[in-house]
Design an enzyme around this catalytic site. Structure first.
Site: not given
Ligand code: NAD
Length: 455
Positions: A189, A210, A244, A332
């Site tokens: 995250s 990432e 993701c 998200e």
């Protein structure tokens, strides 16, 4: 298991011994990794099913097969990736040669996320091995069975001075981050990405981060609606939205909004998402289930919304009449909720995306070249697709990573190798001649020549 500090110290000694550098050593380790994974395939499939009911089909297609092809790609390309590259030499340095030597960064730390636990832990390990690094891997602790299996199969088959899996949660990760590594590769995250980046700064360790973010999908007035929705529904509800690069929300042109919603509903119903059919997985834990449930505004639910807490199940849910002030648009989603926002004017929709953190991915469904080119040119994001979602991750020739807050650096294919490699620049000069222009005394005559040569 030895303590963390010892493992890192021993890995440093092993790396400095030059043992990991020969290409045939690296190739042998890659082949060994593939054999180990193959030998434990069934155990891995069963472990992940226990953790969050992921099916064998899903695990093979979206985790293991990608690892096998990454390993094969690394083995077939390693000679090319590790080649010393000649570059031209400028006039000032005549008659030298110039070249770039790829060298392994050294002792690397890989921290994985839980949503594709095998993929996100082992996929960065493959380029690390190919590059000649040692690896400490810390898989996510949330899927406990996959973490245990990864630790078991790697620690039984590789010496800890070369590759070691350390299980654990926040305390173990914190302790790991106190050590000095030569490379940190983190998947997770944005908030934890900041923690990792700060820890790396202490030792000036290079990082690949990432991370995540809110990835939009544009449904435009000129798109192949049936195909768009088919691809979008697969990508959104894959892994129950815990991906993701899943489309996080939809920006749909007002003129096709109803057509989109009708097609979407039909497609979701036709898929019959369920654990039993192996087409849906559990939400990873109660905390995430409550977080996702809290994003659903019942007044805006167009379809779905059912929650079964005992089985950690959230029905595929569509929310309409959503705007950017809604809770579902503040973070998200990382779950099976699809908010739909309509727009009249493409410039406005592009503007909404641009004034927010750069997404990890962006998707545009259109048959119109002008619309496609505007989105691709004006919106900055990590990577994405035209008339598809998620699938760009499967092409090893496309670097995979974020932009801005969604990540730093990228990997897959040769980009992965580069993430674990330092490129050492060398100027290699013979001694049979030397021009004296740069040496003292600095005379007007020398300056005249320098100006002639370097103007
Ligand atoms: P997370 O950040 O909570 O955890 C990732 C790792 O960090 C885990 O190994 C965890 O043990 C560790 N960690 C957690 N809290 C920590 C702390 N305070 N200090 C040190 N270490 C800590 O992420 P997650 O829940 O595993 O994954 C979900 C997130 O990851 C989403 O945002 C998703 O978009 C992102 N993600 C990104 C990619 C990508 O490739 N870009 C892939 C998968 C997931």
């Amino acid at each position: 298991m030895e303590n963390i500090e010892n493992i890192v110290t021993n890995q440093r000694a092993y790396f400095l011994s030059e043992a990991t550098k020969p290409i045939d050593f690296r190739v042998r380790q890659l082949k060994k990794l593939k054999n180990v994974l193959k030998a434990h395939e069934q155990e891995m499939i069963e472990g992940i099913a226990l953790d969050f009911k992921k099916s064998e089909f899903d695990t093979y297609v979206n985790e293991l097969s990608l690892l096998y092809s990454d390993i094969d790609e690394a083995i077939s390309k390693i000679k090319c990736w590790t080649k010393v590259k000649r570059v031209s030499t400028n006039l000032v340095n005549f008659p030298a040669k110039s070249y770039i030597i790829p060298e392994p960064m050294g002792v690397s730390l890989i921290i994985g996320a839980w949503n594709y636990p095998y993929q996100l832990s082992f996929a960065p390990m493959i380029p690390a091995i190919a590059a000649g690094c040692t690896v400490v891997l810390k898989p996510s602790e949330l899927p406990a069975n996959t973490s245990r299996i990864m630790a078991k199969i790697i620690n039984e088959n590789f010496a800890s001075q070369y590759i070691a899996v350390i299980e654990g949660g926040i305390p173990e990760t914190k302790e790991l981050l106190e050590q000095k590594f030569d490379k940190i590769f983190f998947t997770g995250s944005v908030p934890v990405g900041r923690i990792v980046y700060q820890a790396a700064a202490k030792h000036l360790t290079p990082v690949t981060l990432e991370l995540g973010g809110k990835s939009p999908a544009f449904i435009t007035e000129k798109c192949n609606m049936k195909m768009a929705v088919k691809r979008l529904v697969w990508a959104k509800f894959l892994n129950s939205g815990q991906t993701c690069i899943a489309p996080d929300y939809i920006l749909v042109h007002r003129s096709v909004k109803q057509q989109f919603l009708d097609t979407l509903l039909a497609e979701i119903k036709a898929n019959e998402f369920s654990f039993e059919a192996g087409t849906y997985v559990q939400i990873i834990n109660d905390r995430n289930l409550e977080r996702i449930a809290g994003l659903i505004d019942p007044a805006k639910v167009y379809y779905g919304g059912k929650i079964d807490r005992e089985n950690r199940y959230i029905e595929p849910t569509i929310m309409t009449n959503v705007d950017f002030n809604d809770k579902v648009m503040q973070e998200e989603i990382f779950g099976p909720i699809l908010p739909v926002i309509e727009y009249d004017n493409l410039s406005h929709a592009i503007g909404w995306v641009k004034e927010r953190p750069r997404p990890l991915s962006c998707y545009v469904y259109t048959e119109d070249k002008t619309i496609k080119n505007r989105v691709l040119k004006e919106v900055s994001f990590g990577g994405g697709a035209v008339n598809d979602s998620v699938m760009h991750i499967t092409n090893p020739h496309l670097p995979f990573g974020g932009a801005g807050e969604s990540g730093i650096g990228s990997y897959h294919g040769d980009t992965g190798f580069k993430a674990f490699t330092h490129y050492k620049s060398i100027l290699d000069k013979p001694t049979w001649i030397e021009f004296n222009l740069k040496y003292y005394p600095h005379t007007p005559f020398k300056l005249k020549w320098i100006k002639k040569l370097l103007s």
